[in-house]
Design a protein around this motif. Structure first.
Motif, PDB file in Angstrom:
ATOM      1  N   THR A   1       0.848  -1.194   0.000  1.00 42.07           N
ATOM      2  CA  THR A   1       0.000   0.000   0.000  1.00 42.07           C
ATOM      3  C   THR A   1       0.884   1.246   0.000  1.00 42.07           C
ATOM      4  O   THR A   1       2.016   1.204   0.500  1.00 42.07           O
ATOM      5  N   PRO A   2       0.379   2.365  -0.508  1.00 39.16           N
ATOM      6  CA  PRO A   2       1.176   3.605  -0.472  1.00 39.16           C
ATOM      7  C   PRO A   2       1.410   4.111   0.938  1.00 39.16           C
ATOM      8  O   PRO A   2       2.431   4.743   1.208  1.00 39.16           O
ATOM      9  N   ASP A   3       0.465   3.842   1.850  1.00 36.92           N
ATOM     10  CA  ASP A   3       0.648   4.261   3.247  1.00 36.92           C
ATOM     11  C   ASP A   3       1.875   3.591   3.867  1.00 36.92           C
ATOM     12  O   ASP A   3       2.602   4.211   4.650  1.00 36.92           O
ATOM     13  N   GLN A   4       2.084   2.331   3.539  1.00 39.23           N
ATOM     14  CA  GLN A   4       3.263   1.641   4.057  1.00 39.23           C
ATOM     15  C   GLN A   4       4.543   2.291   3.554  1.00 39.23           C
ATOM     16  O   GLN A   4       5.527   2.418   4.296  1.00 39.23           O
ATOM     17  N   ALA A   5       4.521   2.737   2.305  1.00 37.18           N
ATOM     18  CA  ALA A   5       5.698   3.389   1.724  1.00 37.18           C
ATOM     19  C   ALA A   5       5.987   4.713   2.430  1.00 37.18           C
ATOM     20  O   ALA A   5       7.137   5.006   2.791  1.00 37.18           O
ATOM     21  N   THR A   6       4.956   5.546   2.617  1.00 41.21           N
ATOM     22  CA  THR A   6       5.177   6.851   3.243  1.00 41.21           C
ATOM     23  C   THR A   6       5.545   6.706   4.720  1.00 41.21           C
ATOM     24  O   THR A   6       6.343   7.491   5.235  1.00 41.21           O
ATOM     25  N   ASP A   7       4.977   5.710   5.400  1.00 43.48           N
ATOM     26  CA  ASP A   7       5.363   5.464   6.793  1.00 43.48           C
ATOM     27  C   ASP A   7       6.840   5.079   6.878  1.00 43.48           C
ATOM     28  O   ASP A   7       7.569   5.534   7.769  1.00 43.48           O
ATOM     29  N   VAL A  27      -2.601  10.768  -0.153  1.00 40.93           N
ATOM     30  CA  VAL A  27      -3.688  10.994  -1.103  1.00 40.93           C
ATOM     31  C   VAL A  27      -3.437  10.171  -2.360  1.00 40.93           C
ATOM     32  O   VAL A  27      -2.409  10.339  -3.019  1.00 40.93           O
ATOM     33  N   VAL A  28      -4.376   9.291  -2.678  1.00 42.02           N
ATOM     34  CA  VAL A  28      -4.218   8.387  -3.822  1.00 42.02           C
ATOM     35  C   VAL A  28      -5.104   8.838  -4.979  1.00 42.02           C
ATOM     36  O   VAL A  28      -6.298   9.099  -4.800  1.00 42.02           O
ATOM     37  N   GLU A  29      -4.502   8.969  -6.160  1.00 42.71           N
ATOM     38  CA  GLU A  29      -5.234   9.283  -7.385  1.00 42.71           C
ATOM     39  C   GLU A  29      -4.811   8.282  -8.452  1.00 42.71           C
ATOM     40  O   GLU A  29      -3.749   8.435  -9.068  1.00 42.71           O
ATOM     41  N   GLY A  30      -5.613   7.261  -8.628  1.00 43.06           N
ATOM     42  CA  GLY A  30      -5.266   6.219  -9.588  1.00 43.06           C
ATOM     43  C   GLY A  30      -4.039   5.441  -9.147  1.00 43.06           C
ATOM     44  O   GLY A  30      -4.009   4.880  -8.047  1.00 43.06           O
ATOM     45  N   ASP A  31      -3.026   5.434  -9.997  1.00 44.23           N
ATOM     46  CA  ASP A  31      -1.796   4.697  -9.701  1.00 44.23           C
ATOM     47  C   ASP A  31      -0.716   5.588  -9.115  1.00 44.23           C
ATOM     48  O   ASP A  31       0.462   5.211  -9.097  1.00 44.23           O
ATOM     49  N   HIS A  51       0.432  10.802  -3.175  1.00 43.57           N
ATOM     50  CA  HIS A  51       1.300  11.845  -2.627  1.00 43.57           C
ATOM     51  C   HIS A  51       1.097  11.949  -1.124  1.00 43.57           C
ATOM     52  O   HIS A  51      -0.042  11.893  -0.640  1.00 43.57           O
ATOM     53  N   LEU A  52       2.176  12.126  -0.417  1.00 49.31           N
ATOM     54  CA  LEU A  52       2.126  12.334   1.027  1.00 49.31           C
ATOM     55  C   LEU A  52       1.930  13.812   1.319  1.00 49.31           C
ATOM     56  O   LEU A  52       2.650  14.657   0.776  1.00 49.31           O
ATOM     57  N   VAL A  53       0.966  14.147   2.159  1.00 48.38           N
ATOM     58  CA  VAL A  53       0.756  15.514   2.611  1.00 48.38           C
ATOM     59  C   VAL A  53       0.830  15.526   4.127  1.00 48.38           C
ATOM     60  O   VAL A  53       0.338  14.613   4.792  1.00 48.38           O
ATOM     61  N   VAL A  54       1.456  16.558   4.691  1.00 43.39           N
ATOM     62  CA  VAL A  54       1.652  16.622   6.135  1.00 43.39           C
ATOM     63  C   VAL A  54       1.325  18.017   6.653  1.00 43.39           C
ATOM     64  O   VAL A  54       1.374  19.007   5.916  1.00 43.39           O
ATOM     65  N   THR A  68      -1.066  22.783   6.937  1.00 41.67           N
ATOM     66  CA  THR A  68      -1.136  23.425   5.615  1.00 41.67           C
ATOM     67  C   THR A  68      -1.119  22.412   4.476  1.00 41.67           C
ATOM     68  O   THR A  68      -1.109  22.796   3.306  1.00 41.67           O
ATOM     69  N   ASP A  69      -1.112  21.119   4.810  1.00 45.79           N
ATOM     70  CA  ASP A  69      -1.095  20.053   3.794  1.00 45.79           C
ATOM     71  C   ASP A  69       0.070  20.204   2.829  1.00 45.79           C
ATOM     72  O   ASP A  69      -0.087  20.173   1.602  1.00 45.79           O
ATOM     73  N   TRP A  70       1.281  20.361   3.386  1.00 42.42           N
ATOM     74  CA  TRP A  70       2.480  20.421   2.550  1.00 42.42           C
ATOM     75  C   TRP A  70       2.651  19.083   1.850  1.00 42.42           C
ATOM     76  O   TRP A  70       2.579  18.028   2.462  1.00 42.42           O
ATOM     77  N   GLN A  71       2.885  19.114   0.539  1.00 45.47           N
ATOM     78  CA  GLN A  71       2.975  17.887  -0.249  1.00 45.47           C
ATOM     79  C   GLN A  71       4.418  17.513  -0.550  1.00 45.47           C
ATOM     80  O   GLN A  71       5.187  18.330  -1.055  1.00 45.47           O
ATOM     81  N   LEU A  72       4.779  16.288  -0.236  1.00 46.73           N
ATOM     82  CA  LEU A  72       6.103  15.773  -0.587  1.00 46.73           C
ATOM     83  C   LEU A  72       6.236  15.760  -2.109  1.00 46.73           C
ATOM     84  O   LEU A  72       5.344  15.264  -2.803  1.00 46.73           O
ATOM     85  N   PRO A  73       7.314  16.318  -2.662  1.00 47.08           N
ATOM     86  CA  PRO A  73       7.430  16.399  -4.130  1.00 47.08           C
ATOM     87  C   PRO A  73       7.626  15.052  -4.812  1.00 47.08           C
ATOM     88  O   PRO A  73       7.415  14.937  -6.018  1.00 47.08           O
ATOM     89  N   ILE A  74       8.033  14.038  -4.062  1.00 39.66           N
ATOM     90  CA  ILE A  74       8.300  12.719  -4.663  1.00 39.66           C
ATOM     91  C   ILE A  74       7.047  11.851  -4.554  1.00 39.66           C
ATOM     92  O   ILE A  74       6.609  11.526  -3.447  1.00 39.66           O
TER      93      ILE A  74
END
Length: 263
Positions: free
Chosen positions: A26-32, A82-86, A89-92, A95-101
């Motif tokens: 899952t993407p959550d596992q990756a961002t964690d 936040v998942v959009e299709g495939d 993006h991680l937001v923290v 202010t919901d700063w978004q990780l660029p990667i």
């Protein structure tokens, strides 16, 4: 905007793509996993998550420790993937700063794609440099006003002649009041500039002025800037010949092609 340097980096990473990169279900596992690696300052884990050459995509000066601290504080406040299709993006933070990667879905699972994030990293770095240049120009105006209060004239150079105080900056002796301008405009390593920008005092019959342009167009900055004693910054994209055009300006006289920077 893609620079030659960025293109070179991408080609280099493609040639190294055979190196295995860690994947997750899952993407959550990756961002964690990334947050843990950053918190623990685990270089090996970062290599597994982002690829062994991930540092090639970071700004030349590397990771700002303050930025890392802010990320970890924001992560504790709030984080979400936040998942959009495939793509995810991680937001923290509030202010919901978004990780660029981004995290992308591959045949082997979810993994970070630093090649996709490289252009965003570059864009953000350019934005930070341009804001720093604008702030520096405002600091220049304050410094000239302070210099005038002491000398009843404006300085014609940024750095004073050795042993003199004929510029906006000079080394202050212990107990002596500091110069109007700090040493940042005169980097220790020639050619490096200040946050990716170079500066030059411009002649101005009405007072004083300055122009700033990127050290490397498209890599450290895009816009060039001018300012005078009115403290209004004007900007213009001078293109690949920014250095030549900025150095060739005979005086402060921005035409309609120079647009005011909105505060």
């Amino acid at each position: 905007m893609k620079s030659k340097l960025l293109s070179g980096m991408v080609l280099f990473m493609l040639s190294a793509s055979a190196m295995a990169q860690q994947s997750f279900s899952t993407p959550d596992q990756a961002t964690d996993a990334l947050a843990n690696a950053i918190r623990e300052q685990n270089e090996s884990a970062m290599n597994n998550l982002l690829g062994e050459n991930w540092r090639d995509f970071l700004p030349p000066e590397g990771v700002d420790p303050d930025a890392v601290d802010r990320f970890l504080r924001d992560w504790k406040v709030r984080h979400n993937t936040v998942v959009e299709g495939d793509t995810a993006h991680l937001v923290v933070g509030e202010t919901d700063w978004q990780l660029p990667i981004p995290v992308i879905k591959t045949t082997s699972g979810w993994q970070f794609d630093i090649k996709e994030g490289a252009e965003e990293i570059l864009t953000r770095e350019i934005g930070r440099n341009e804001l720093a240049a604008i702030e520096a120009l405002h600091a220049y105006v304050d410094a000239q006003q302070s210099y005038y209060a002491m000398n009843q004239k404006y300085a014609q150079k940024i750095v004073s002649t050795t042993g003199k105080k004929d510029g906006l900056y000079w080394p202050a002796s212990p107990g002596e009041a500091p110069s109007p301008l700090g040493p940042a405009f005169s980097p220790k390593e020639p050619g490096t500039g200040y946050h990716g920008y170079r500066f030059r005092i411009l002649p101005d019959n009405n007072g004083f002025a300055m122009v700033a342009w990127p050290v490397s167009y498209g890599q450290t900055g895009v816009m060039s800037f001018v300012i005078n004693q009115d403290d209004t910054v004007y900007q213009r994209d001078l293109g690949k010949d920014s250095q030549h055009k900025a150095q060739a300006l005979p005086a402060y006289n921005p035409d309609k092609s120079w647009v005011p920077v909105v505060p």
